[in-house]
Design an enzyme around this catalytic site. Structure first.
Site, PDB file in Angstrom:
ATOM      1  N   GLU A 111       0.865  -1.179   0.000  1.00 15.11           N
ATOM      2  CA  GLU A 111       0.000   0.000   0.000  1.00 15.11           C
ATOM      3  C   GLU A 111       0.898   1.224   0.000  1.00 15.11           C
ATOM      4  O   GLU A 111       1.951   1.225   0.632  1.00 15.11           O
ATOM      5  CB  GLU A 111      -0.909   0.053   1.241  1.00 15.11           C
ATOM      6  N   TYR A 123       7.770   2.459  -7.662  1.00 13.89           N
ATOM      7  CA  TYR A 123       7.180   1.117  -7.748  1.00 13.89           C
ATOM      8  C   TYR A 123       6.802   0.770  -9.184  1.00 13.89           C
ATOM      9  O   TYR A 123       6.980  -0.366  -9.628  1.00 13.89           O
ATOM     10  CB  TYR A 123       5.964   0.999  -6.829  1.00 13.89           C
TER      11      TYR A 123
END
Length: 181
Positions: A111, A123
């Site tokens: 998350e 990411y």
């Protein structure tokens, strides 16, 4: 320009004071000493650190994931604010994904704050895709979390990606005068 050596290793109880100092610098005290000790003691948790032996801050970054069934659930990625944007976050993500793959885990998830564009971009460099949103996930301000997902950690193509990322990270670190040993 001389390069400084970086060392990536699993963290131990001997690193607890440095871990807490880094947590405070990055998150303002997200986890407690007891919380980190639980992570270090758990066989289902991998806590990795990047060290620079000749730096005033010896622990420059850390990352953690939990092994849950076939999943690596990344819980923390932190780079000391003085050392951000030098490739250390990339090195941590690479090390977490390589460790997860070595543990025969099949996918990675995490998350991230919906507003944290730098982390989301990092990411995405590693192929993470948005899989959903947790509404009002963060207790400090009620911000949403994006759920990011990366699969196929056991596929031959993932091994090729790991090699590509390794080369990319080495080049990025060299630009910032770092060398991973």
């Amino acid at each position: 320009m001389l390069s400084s050596n970086l060392k990536l290793k699993s963290l131990t109880s001997e690193d607890l004071s440095a871990i807490l100092e880094l947590d405070q610098a990055c998150f303002g005290g997200l986890w407690t000493l007891e919380g980190y000790q639980r992570e270090l003691d758990s066989p289902n948790s991998d806590l990795l650190g990047i060290f620079a032996p000749h730096s005033s801050k010896t622990l420059l970054g850390m990352g953690c994931f939990w092994s849950i069934l076939e999943e690596a659930h990344i819980t923390i990625v932190a780079v000391h604010p003085q050392y951000q944007r030098q490739g250390l976050g990339q090195a941590l993500i690479y090390a977490l994904l390589k460790t997860a793959s070595d543990r025969n885990l099949e996918l990675a998830t995490l998350e991230v704050r919906a507003s944290n564009e730098a982390a989301i971009s990092l990411y995405q460099k590693f192929g993470f895709k948005t899989a959903g949103r947790r509404r009002r996930y963060y207790q400090d301000n009620g911000e949403d979390a994006l759920i990011l997902w990366l699969s196929d950690l056991q596929q031959p193509s993932f091994m090729e990606k790991l090699q590509h990322w390794h080369n990319m990270i080495e080049a990025q670190l060299q630009k910032s005068a770092w060398q991973l040993i």
